[in-house]
Design an enzyme around this catalytic site. Structure first.
Site, PDB file in Angstrom:
ATOM      1  N   ASP A   2       0.849  -1.191   0.000  1.00 21.94           N
ATOM      2  CA  ASP A   2       0.000   0.000   0.000  1.00 21.94           C
ATOM      3  C   ASP A   2       0.885   1.241   0.000  1.00 21.94           C
ATOM      4  OD1 ASP A   2      -1.842   1.998   0.511  1.00 21.94           O
ATOM      5  OD2 ASP A   2      -2.031   1.507   2.644  1.00 21.94           O
ATOM      6  N   ASN A   4      -0.212   4.487  -0.188  1.00 18.21           N
ATOM      7  CA  ASN A   4      -0.784   5.762   0.287  1.00 18.21           C
ATOM      8  C   ASN A   4      -1.475   5.690   1.644  1.00 18.21           C
ATOM      9  OD1 ASN A   4      -3.026   4.331  -0.388  1.00 18.21           O
ATOM     10  ND2 ASN A   4      -3.832   5.771  -1.905  1.00 18.21           N
ATOM     11  N   ASP A   6      -3.975   3.915   2.828  1.00 19.61           N
ATOM     12  CA  ASP A   6      -5.421   3.677   3.014  1.00 19.61           C
ATOM     13  C   ASP A   6      -5.735   2.222   3.375  1.00 19.61           C
ATOM     14  OD1 ASP A   6      -5.033   2.354   0.635  1.00 19.61           O
ATOM     15  OD2 ASP A   6      -6.556   3.449  -0.510  1.00 19.61           O
ATOM     16  N   ASP A  10      -1.915  -1.274  -3.750  1.00 27.22           N
ATOM     17  CA  ASP A  10      -2.262  -0.508  -4.952  1.00 27.22           C
ATOM     18  C   ASP A  10      -1.165  -0.600  -6.016  1.00 27.22           C
ATOM     19  OD1 ASP A  10      -0.289   1.321  -3.963  1.00 27.22           O
ATOM     20  OD2 ASP A  10      -1.825   2.258  -2.722  1.00 27.22           O
ATOM     21  N   ASP A  79      -5.857 -10.171 -15.470  1.00 29.09           N
ATOM     22  CA  ASP A  79      -6.932 -11.124 -15.233  1.00 29.09           C
ATOM     23  C   ASP A  79      -8.139 -10.707 -16.072  1.00 29.09           C
ATOM     24  OD1 ASP A  79      -8.301 -13.224 -13.947  1.00 29.09           O
ATOM     25  OD2 ASP A  79      -7.296 -12.777 -12.061  1.00 29.09           O
ATOM     26  N   ASP A 180     -10.374 -15.906 -16.176  1.00 29.38           N
ATOM     27  CA  ASP A 180     -11.136 -16.415 -15.041  1.00 29.38           C
ATOM     28  C   ASP A 180     -12.261 -17.360 -15.492  1.00 29.38           C
ATOM     29  OD1 ASP A 180     -11.666 -16.134 -12.129  1.00 29.38           O
ATOM     30  OD2 ASP A 180     -13.586 -15.358 -12.839  1.00 29.38           O
ATOM     31  N   GLU A 237      -8.361 -20.458 -16.614  1.00 26.61           N
ATOM     32  CA  GLU A 237      -8.778 -21.149 -15.390  1.00 26.61           C
ATOM     33  C   GLU A 237      -9.926 -22.077 -15.763  1.00 26.61           C
ATOM     34  OE1 GLU A 237     -10.239 -20.123 -10.857  1.00 26.61           O
ATOM     35  OE2 GLU A 237     -11.061 -18.970 -12.510  1.00 26.61           O
ATOM     36  N   HIS A 309      -4.915 -17.037  -5.177  1.00 26.45           N
ATOM     37  CA  HIS A 309      -5.771 -16.177  -4.352  1.00 26.45           C
ATOM     38  C   HIS A 309      -7.009 -16.895  -3.818  1.00 26.45           C
ATOM     39  CE1 HIS A 309      -7.256 -16.230  -8.425  1.00 26.45           C
ATOM     40  NE2 HIS A 309      -8.431 -15.862  -7.977  1.00 26.45           N
ATOM     41  N   ASP A 310      -7.294 -18.110  -4.320  1.00 27.03           N
ATOM     42  CA  ASP A 310      -8.472 -18.872  -3.883  1.00 27.03           C
ATOM     43  C   ASP A 310      -8.127 -20.080  -3.023  1.00 27.03           C
ATOM     44  OD1 ASP A 310     -10.386 -17.305  -5.142  1.00 27.03           O
ATOM     45  OD2 ASP A 310     -10.291 -18.429  -7.017  1.00 27.03           O
TER      46      ASP A 310
END
Length: 538
Positions: A2, A4, A6, A10, A79, A180, A237, A309-310
């Site tokens: 990150d 910035n 938040d 990013d 993606d 995907d 995928e 990520h899954d």
């Protein structure tokens, strides 16, 4: 990363870490979706394919990142999510307005059947695949969240729109796409009920939405009209494929995709019926790997991965994330990276990041955790603690906790409050601790990657399994002309013994890499320590 404060990683944060990625030896970066999205499913619900999600930055930030990636000799894979859009996409906003709207047929709308949903399909994130829409008194299909309506690929205008999006990004200079759930874009147009296992609330949608009747026609069309005009890489995928089906997607002369991700291995320790973790059956794991290694050999190209990520973190899943954390992480990496195919390293895998156990359900962020809780605990009365145990093992959030850069606040990921809590073990497991340590998991990954780049045999050699029925050792050879590699991995915390096969001359080998820094001394029998691995080369 990150940039910035938040709390959300990013694009500029990625730019800050490009040297780290390059230094690891990476050639291609795959980004999960960064398009404009209400973020119901971590960006896999896209509301505008040509804009960047506000939290991630701007299109100018993207252009800078692409330039910096290319400057370092790396490529960028985006993606592509075109089985569905967000319900906040302009097409769907129009589509739901009326039955005769010009965008109506961009999505899949059905009348109620005997006062109920059009069929019994259950959505991948829990609940029904059908959502009733008050405006036109019809149901729309969503194979995932109700905020992810499925596109109707039967409509040629939808296919043209998708081709235009793909072309737009390729013209920007990106280097390809990970697509995907791409094998779900063609549905059985009769929309019959799916098989419904006893005790389940819904029928299985997969036989009617995966590898459907027109899937190859659609992919060939996309390839012919757009992809083939660029020098790009594509990986699809594709859940529910066999090597034979995969070959239809990636075969040399098929003109569809370069690679597929398949998921057979990802269900190996998972009891879907009782929502529990099964002990790893190593014989089964070897059989699955071997089936894919042999099934695509000289026919199509493989993807190699433990994590994404899954999926839960591999060192917690198939390794030992306590006593033998470092050794088992290195062993798993070796087992995968010495096979044929392109290895994918998911962020944090290279430092041995582990699963997380949040005490509170509300610390989780994954939509499928909460939809599953409704179905399993509130409706079917599974015990709360049993469900928590299940998500400790399999929640997708295991992979989504922030990258652990150092031992400072929030693991150096952000100066603010992260969107999901950092794994509490970040003080011991982080990049800073490992970067200067020659024996670290991180530096071991670098060596593995270097070995692949320097040895054609790892890329092109034929794969053959040894000790097929051994319960503790996974061993295989790779052969290219007169060169041979032997990969030996102990998947347990027991000491185990590997005997050289009679048909291989053990005197001719030396160590290529080992997680115990072992020098091979021509022994005919190797006593393996817990989670030990060694790669030998002649």
């Amino acid at each position: 990363m990150d940039s910035n404060g938040d709390g959300i990683g990013d694009i500029n944060g990625i730019v800050q870490k490009l040297d780290y990625i390059k230094n690891l030896g990476i050639d291609v970066i795959w980004l999960c979706p960064i398009y404009k999205s209400p973020n119901d499913d971590n960006g896999y619900d896209i509301s505008d394919y040509r804009q960047i999600m506000d939290e991630f930055g701007t299109i100018e930030d993207f252009d800078l990142m692409l330039k910096e990636i290319h400057k370092r000799g790396m490529k960028l894979l985006m993606d592509l999510v075109v089985n569905h859009t967000s319900d906040e996409h302009q097409w769907f906003i129009e589509s739901r307005k009326s039955k005769d709207n010009i965008y109506r047929d961009y999505y899949i709308w059905k009348e109620a059947k005997d006062g109920h949903e059009p069929n019994n399909w259950g959505a991948s994130f829990g609940g029904s695949t059908w959502e009733f829409d008050e405006e036109t008194q019809m149901y729309y299909l969503h194979c995932f969240s109700k905020k992810q309506p499925d596109l109707n690929w039967e409509n040629p205008n939808v296919r043209k729109e998708v081709q235009a999006i793909v072309k737009w990004w390729l013209d920007k200079g990106i280097d390809g796409f990970r697509m995907d759930v791409i094998n779900m874009i063609s549905k059985n147009q009769e929309f019959p009920n799916g098989p419904k296992p006893e005790g389940k609330l819904y029928g299985d949608l997969s036989p009617n939405v995966m590898n459907g009747p027109r899937i190859h026609e659609y992919l060939k069309e996309l390839n012919k009209n757009v992809l083939s005009h660029y020098d790009v890489m594509t990986v699809g995928e594709t859940p529910n494929v066999t090597p034979e089906i995969a070959e239809q997607y990636v075969g040399e002369n098929r003109e569809e995709l370069n690679m597929v991700f398949q998921f057979e291995l990802m269900d190996i320790d998972r009891d879907f019926e009782h929502l529990t973790k099964k002990p790893l059956d190593l014989v089964d794991l070897k059989k699955t790997f071997t089936k894919w290694q042999k099934g695509l050999e000289s026919k199509g190209w493989n993807s190699l991965y433990w994590n994404n990520h899954d999926q839960p973190r591999v060192v917690s899943r198939f390794g030992n994330d306590k006593e033998y954390w470092e050794k088992s992480a290195k062993m798993l990496a070796t087992c995968l990276h010495m096979q044929q195919g392109t290895p994918y390293i998911y962020q944090g895998e290279e430092i041995g990041m582990t699963n997380v156990k949040f005490d509170n359900l509300n610390d989780y962020r994954d939509i499928s955790v909460f939809n599953g809780y409704k179905d399993e605990v509130l409706i079917k009365k599974m015990k709360h603690e049993d469900y928590m145990e299940y998500i400790y093992n399999f929640s997708r959030d295991n992979a989504r906790t922030p990258m652990q850069w150092n031992g400072e606040n929030e693991a150096g990921f952000t100066t603010g409050t992260p969107w999901i809590n950092v794994n509490p073990n970040y003080k011991s497991i982080n990049v800073e601790n490992q970067i200067e340590d020659d024996n670290s998991i991180l530096n071991y990954y670098k060596k593995l990657i270097q070995i692949r780049k320097e040895n054609d045999i790892v890329v092109y050699g034929n794969y053959d399994l040894l000790l097929e029925d051994h319960q503790e050792i996974y061993a295989y050879t790779r052969t290219l002309e007169d060169k041979k590699l032997i990969v030996i991995c102990n998947f347990t915390k027991n000491e185990s013994v590997f005997d050289f096969p009679e048909n291989i001359n053990h005197l001719k080998f030396k160590t290529l890499i080992s997680n115990y820094n072992r020098e091979y001394k021509s022994e005919k029998q190797l006593k393996l320590r817990p989670y030990e691995c060694i790669v030998l080369i002649n």
